[in-house]
Design an enzyme around this catalytic site. Structure first.
Site, PDB file in Angstrom:
ATOM      1  N   CYS A  55      -7.341  34.142  82.667  1.00  0.00           N
ATOM      2  CA  CYS A  55      -8.789  34.337  82.851  1.00  0.00           C
ATOM      3  C   CYS A  55      -9.215  35.696  82.295  1.00  0.00           C
ATOM      4  O   CYS A  55     -10.281  35.827  81.688  1.00  0.00           O
ATOM      5  CB  CYS A  55      -9.169  34.255  84.325  1.00  0.00           C
ATOM      6  N   ARG A 138     -10.872  25.107  84.213  1.00  0.00           N
ATOM      7  CA  ARG A 138     -11.633  25.803  83.151  1.00  0.00           C
ATOM      8  C   ARG A 138     -12.602  24.792  82.545  1.00  0.00           C
ATOM      9  O   ARG A 138     -12.261  24.057  81.624  1.00  0.00           O
ATOM     10  CB  ARG A 138     -10.681  26.342  82.076  1.00  0.00           C
TER      11      ARG A 138
HETATM   12  C1  BEZ Z   1      -4.613  32.592  84.937  1.00  0.00           C
HETATM   13  O1  BEZ Z   1      -3.726  33.267  84.487  1.00  0.00           O
HETATM   14  O2  BEZ Z   1      -5.798  32.773  84.631  1.00  0.00           O
HETATM   15  C2  BEZ Z   1      -4.287  31.476  85.876  1.00  0.00           C
HETATM   16  C3  BEZ Z   1      -3.108  30.794  85.680  1.00  0.00           C
HETATM   17  C4  BEZ Z   1      -2.771  29.776  86.558  1.00  0.00           C
HETATM   18  C5  BEZ Z   1      -3.621  29.461  87.617  1.00  0.00           C
HETATM   19  C6  BEZ Z   1      -4.801  30.151  87.775  1.00  0.00           C
HETATM   20  C7  BEZ Z   1      -5.151  31.164  86.894  1.00  0.00           C
END
Ligand code: BEZ
Length: 237
Positions: A55, A138
């Site tokens: 993110c 997402r």
């Molecule tokens: C992230 O790195 O943004 C992420 C990865 C797995 C689950 C939730 C967020």
């Protein structure tokens, strides 16, 4: 059982629907969505959680392109099921500490919605229990100037989005509207566009005979050139 209940209360907006309305608190103040964005395009997108690496890389990338989207008449609005103070602290950390692909000191100026209640996330089908029951996937919603949902893209938690592709989608949607055409695979401004199927036998014959301003490989597969500058002007308009 809890998953079953969650599945029942989750709605899933569809292409062509009016974007569901809501009021929300954001890092840039309160918003009424999509009303505050009428007359412009807006991308509403969700991310799973603040203070996570994928993110963070996405926010650095999208924030760096905000002006490019604004110049194309499109505002950005983010959302996660975190609270306002988490959002503020995370965005500050991104600016003060993180860099991604050579971009650092990045300020996120678009609104980021707090949605602890998950009301908005559920309304927009961003909670997909098979992926995660407590985090938004997402999701990306392209909403046009009259508030209609024109494109929806979902990515899983593990997959960071390609923001050049999101910009290409915006360019293609605006081009289709401005010139009443469709855009073929991997289309970019300057490439030929697709003209809709002929409505009558006469029209189909005229097309195949080369009487119209287009090239037809068969009656259903016609394309034409669009001036790249005219396309880019329509995208900015
Ligand atoms: C992230 O790195 O943004 C992420 C990865 C797995 C689950 C939730 C967020």
């Amino acid at each position: 059982m809890e998953n079953e209940n969650l599945k029942k209360i989750i709605s899933m907006p569809r292409l062509g629907d009016d974007a569901p309305s809501f009021s929300a608190v954001t890092t840039q103040g309160d918003i009424n969505f999509p009303e505050d964005y009428k007359g412009r395009w807006v991308i509403l997108f969700s991310h799973p959680a603040d203070f996570t690496p994928v993110c963070s890389s996405e926010f650095i990338t999208f924030a760096g392109m905000e002006q490019q989207f604004k110049d194309a008449g499109c505002d950005l609005v983010g959302l996660s099921v975190d609270g306002l103070y988490s959002h503020i602290a995370w965005l500050r950390t991104i600016k003060e500490k993180l860099s991604y692909k050579g971009n650092s000191d990045v300020e996120v100026n678009f609104p980021l919605i707090e949605d602890i209640s998950m009301n908005v996330a559920k309304m927009y089908g961003m909670i997909q229990p098979g992926e995660d029951t407590t985090k938004a996937v997402r999701a990306v919603f392209f909403i046009d100037p009259v508030g209609k949902i024109r494109t929806i893209i979902y990515y899983p938690l593990s997959l960071g989005r390609n923001f050049d592709e999101l910009y290409r989608v915006l360019q293609a949607l605006k081009t289709a509207d401005a010139f009443d055409v469709a855009t073929p695979a991997d289309w970019r401004p300057g490439d030929d566009v697709i003209v809709g199927p002929a409505g009558s036998c006469g029209t189909a014959k005229d097309r195949m005979d080369g009487k119209e301003d287009m090239t037809c490989q068969d009656w259903f597969f016609c394309s034409k050139k669009l001036d790249k500058d005219a396309v880019l002007k329509a995208v900015k308009g």
